[in-house]
Design an enzyme around this catalytic site. Structure first.
Site, short mmCIF file in Angstrom:
data_model
loop_
_atom_site.label_atom_id
_atom_site.label_comp_id
_atom_site.label_asym_id
_atom_site.label_seq_id
_atom_site.Cartn_x
_atom_site.Cartn_y
_atom_site.Cartn_z
N HIS A 122 0.80 -1.20 -0.06
CA HIS A 122 0.14 0.11 -0.02
C HIS A 122 0.86 1.25 -0.16
O HIS A 122 0.63 2.32 -0.83
CB HIS A 122 -0.80 0.08 1.23
CG HIS A 122 -1.96 -1.07 1.19
ND1 HIS A 122 -1.81 -2.10 2.21
CD2 HIS A 122 -2.93 -1.47 0.52
CE1 HIS A 122 -2.78 -2.72 2.13
NE2 HIS A 122 -3.48 -2.54 1.29
N GLN A 157 -17.82 -6.53 -1.72
CA GLN A 157 -17.01 -7.29 -2.74
C GLN A 157 -16.74 -8.64 -2.04
O GLN A 157 -15.70 -9.36 -2.49
CB GLN A 157 -15.68 -6.59 -3.17
CG GLN A 157 -14.95 -6.24 -1.82
CD GLN A 157 -13.80 -5.13 -2.24
OE1 GLN A 157 -13.94 -4.20 -2.43
NE2 GLN A 157 -12.48 -5.81 -2.31
N GLU A 204 -0.50 -4.30 -8.97
CA GLU A 204 -0.71 -5.36 -10.01
C GLU A 204 -0.68 -6.80 -9.34
O GLU A 204 -0.97 -7.76 -10.00
CB GLU A 204 0.70 -5.46 -10.88
CG GLU A 204 0.58 -4.22 -12.14
CD GLU A 204 1.92 -4.23 -12.68
OE1 GLU A 204 2.96 -4.85 -12.32
OE2 GLU A 204 1.75 -3.41 -13.62
N LYS A 205 -0.40 -6.76 -8.24
CA LYS A 205 -1.06 -8.05 -7.17
C LYS A 205 -2.50 -8.33 -7.68
O LYS A 205 -2.77 -9.59 -7.70
CB LYS A 205 -1.03 -7.93 -5.70
CG LYS A 205 -1.04 -9.21 -5.04
CD LYS A 205 -0.62 -9.30 -3.52
CE LYS A 205 -1.90 -8.95 -2.79
NZ LYS A 205 -2.89 -9.98 -2.70
N LEU A 226 3.25 -9.20 -0.51
CA LEU A 226 2.69 -8.65 0.57
C LEU A 226 1.06 -8.64 0.49
O LEU A 226 0.42 -8.36 -0.56
CB LEU A 226 3.12 -7.33 0.88
CG LEU A 226 4.70 -7.09 1.22
CD1 LEU A 226 4.83 -5.68 1.53
CD2 LEU A 226 4.83 -8.29 2.54
N SER A 227 0.38 -9.11 1.54
CA SER A 227 -1.11 -9.00 1.44
C SER A 227 -1.42 -8.75 2.94
O SER A 227 -0.88 -9.49 3.87
CB SER A 227 -1.71 -10.44 1.03
OG SER A 227 -3.06 -10.40 1.47
N SER A 228 -2.58 -7.94 3.13
CA SER A 228 -3.30 -7.90 4.66
C SER A 228 -3.49 -9.09 5.32
O SER A 228 -3.57 -9.12 6.23
CB SER A 228 -4.43 -7.02 4.46
OG SER A 228 -4.13 -5.71 3.59
N ARG A 229 -3.71 -10.29 4.26
CA ARG A 229 -4.13 -11.40 4.76
C ARG A 229 -3.05 -12.39 5.33
O ARG A 229 -3.27 -13.38 5.81
CB ARG A 229 -5.23 -12.19 3.57
CG ARG A 229 -6.40 -11.68 3.17
CD ARG A 229 -7.15 -12.55 2.44
NE ARG A 229 -8.57 -12.27 2.18
CZ ARG A 229 -8.90 -11.04 1.05
NH1 ARG A 229 -7.96 -10.64 0.40
NH2 ARG A 229 -9.96 -10.74 0.95
P1 AMP Z 1 -6.24 -3.54 -0.40
O1 AMP Z 1 -6.36 -3.10 0.77
O2 AMP Z 1 -6.06 -5.16 -0.36
O3 AMP Z 1 -7.76 -3.63 -1.28
O4 AMP Z 1 -5.42 -3.24 -1.66
C1 AMP Z 1 -5.28 -1.68 -2.15
C2 AMP Z 1 -4.40 -1.55 -3.06
O5 AMP Z 1 -3.20 -2.11 -2.84
C3 AMP Z 1 -4.74 -2.50 -4.17
O6 AMP Z 1 -4.67 -1.64 -5.55
C4 AMP Z 1 -4.03 -3.61 -4.19
O7 AMP Z 1 -3.72 -4.00 -5.53
C5 AMP Z 1 -2.98 -2.82 -3.82
N1 AMP Z 1 -1.85 -3.74 -3.14
C6 AMP Z 1 -2.20 -4.90 -2.22
N2 AMP Z 1 -1.02 -5.86 -1.90
C7 AMP Z 1 0.07 -5.30 -2.94
C8 AMP Z 1 1.25 -5.41 -3.14
N3 AMP Z 1 1.81 -6.68 -2.58
N4 AMP Z 1 2.22 -4.77 -3.90
C9 AMP Z 1 1.61 -3.68 -4.52
N5 AMP Z 1 0.44 -3.37 -4.25
C10 AMP Z 1 -0.59 -3.95 -3.34
#
Ligand code: AMP
Length: 280
Positions: A37, A61, A148-149, A184-187
């Protein structure tokens, strides 16, 4: 940094900035922020005079109620991080603020949401389009940043912008990974230690696929990746699709497209992780 919770306050604030001739960058998020993020936020701060970010866990969603219930939430920590980076305005609306009444809009994305995440998570991209179109309407950004993830999500949002004839420019940003390669992911914070230990195999398998010679057929490569990941007891491939980057439809040979991606979803216990890599 201002934090606002209503659309009216946000509109007023942005109108002032636009009147002063400032270009508006926007980074929508669901919070539980990490360096992925932050990379979007930093790019927006670099490209624009005024950056707005939103934190909103969008219920429409989520096709899985448990996923919505368990989704990590830490707004205070997120707000502190955004402030530290230099974001100008944060929008943290309630569900009632975004959906004063039910959003009954149904978008038609044709074939691009019939595959991969669209096929496995019915209604997911319709919910994404609902919330992003509402947020765009409130924020009126000049540029909006997406990772792009979520490869398919970018295609969906670009299509939505075209359908609704919006003026916003969509800026795709590269995937940010942990030092062991895991996207990286919030999950990720929901993974237990054994699951976290296994998860980097997803990117290792994708990287191995990227290194294969073109003499390896698409179907052999596909099987190789699935086999390699499923060999780990913690991981279960839901799909691995080798697709044309624009149409998102599967390709069966390397000659079919000049821009080919491998897109994957893996179940790790109750958690789903996605990733992708450019193969050609
Ligand atoms: P989210 O909070 O998961 O909805 O993500 C918010 C934004 O952050 C979205 O555009 C995601 O694609 C982006 N995002 C999430 N994880 C990554 C990552 N590891 N690298 C780049 N962008 C990310």
């Amino acid at each position: 940094m201002k934090v606002v919770t209503t659309a009216a306050e946000l509109r007023q604030e942005v109108a002032l900035q636009k009147a002063a001739g400032r270009v508006i960058g926007f980074v929508p998020t669901m919070g539980a922020l990490h360096s992925g993020h932050v990379s979007l936020v930093d790019k927006s701060l670099n490209d624009n005079c005024f950056t707005v970010s939103s934190i909103f866990v969008n219920p429409t969603q989520f096709n899985d109620k448990n996923d919505l219930k368990n989704y990590p939430r830490m707004p205070e920590k997120d707000i502190a991080l955004l402030e530290e980076r230099g974001v100008n305005l944060v929008f943290t609306p309630s569900v009632a603020e975004i959906y004063p009444e039910e959003d009954s809009r149904i978008f038609d994305f044709g074939s691009i949401d019939k595959v991969m995440e669209g096929a496995k998570r019915p209604g997911h991209f319709n919910g994404v389009a609902q919330v992003v179109s509402k947020l765009f309407d409130i924020v009126q950004p000049d540029k909006a940043y997406f990772g792009e993830k979520d490869f398919q999500q970018i295609a969906i949002i670009k299509d939505m912008v075209k359908q609704l004839k919006l003026k916003v420019e969509i800026i795709p940003c590269p995937i940010v990974r942990d030092s062991d390669g895991l996207a990286l992911s919030s999950r990720n914070m929901l993974l237990n230690p054994a699951q976290r230990n296994s998860a980097p195999l997803i990117y290792r398998a994708l990287s191995n696929a990227q290194k294969q010679e073109r003499s390896t057929s698409i179907s052999a490569l596909n099987q190789m990746v699935v086999h390699e990941i499923n060999a780990d007891n913690e991981l279960d491939v839901e799909y691995f699709d080798i697709v044309d980057a624009d149409t998102l439809q599967s390709v069966s040979s390397w000659d079919e497209s000049s821009n080919i991606y491998g897109c994957i979803a893996v179940k790790v216990g109750a958690i789903r992780l996605i990733d992708n890599i450019r193969l050609k």
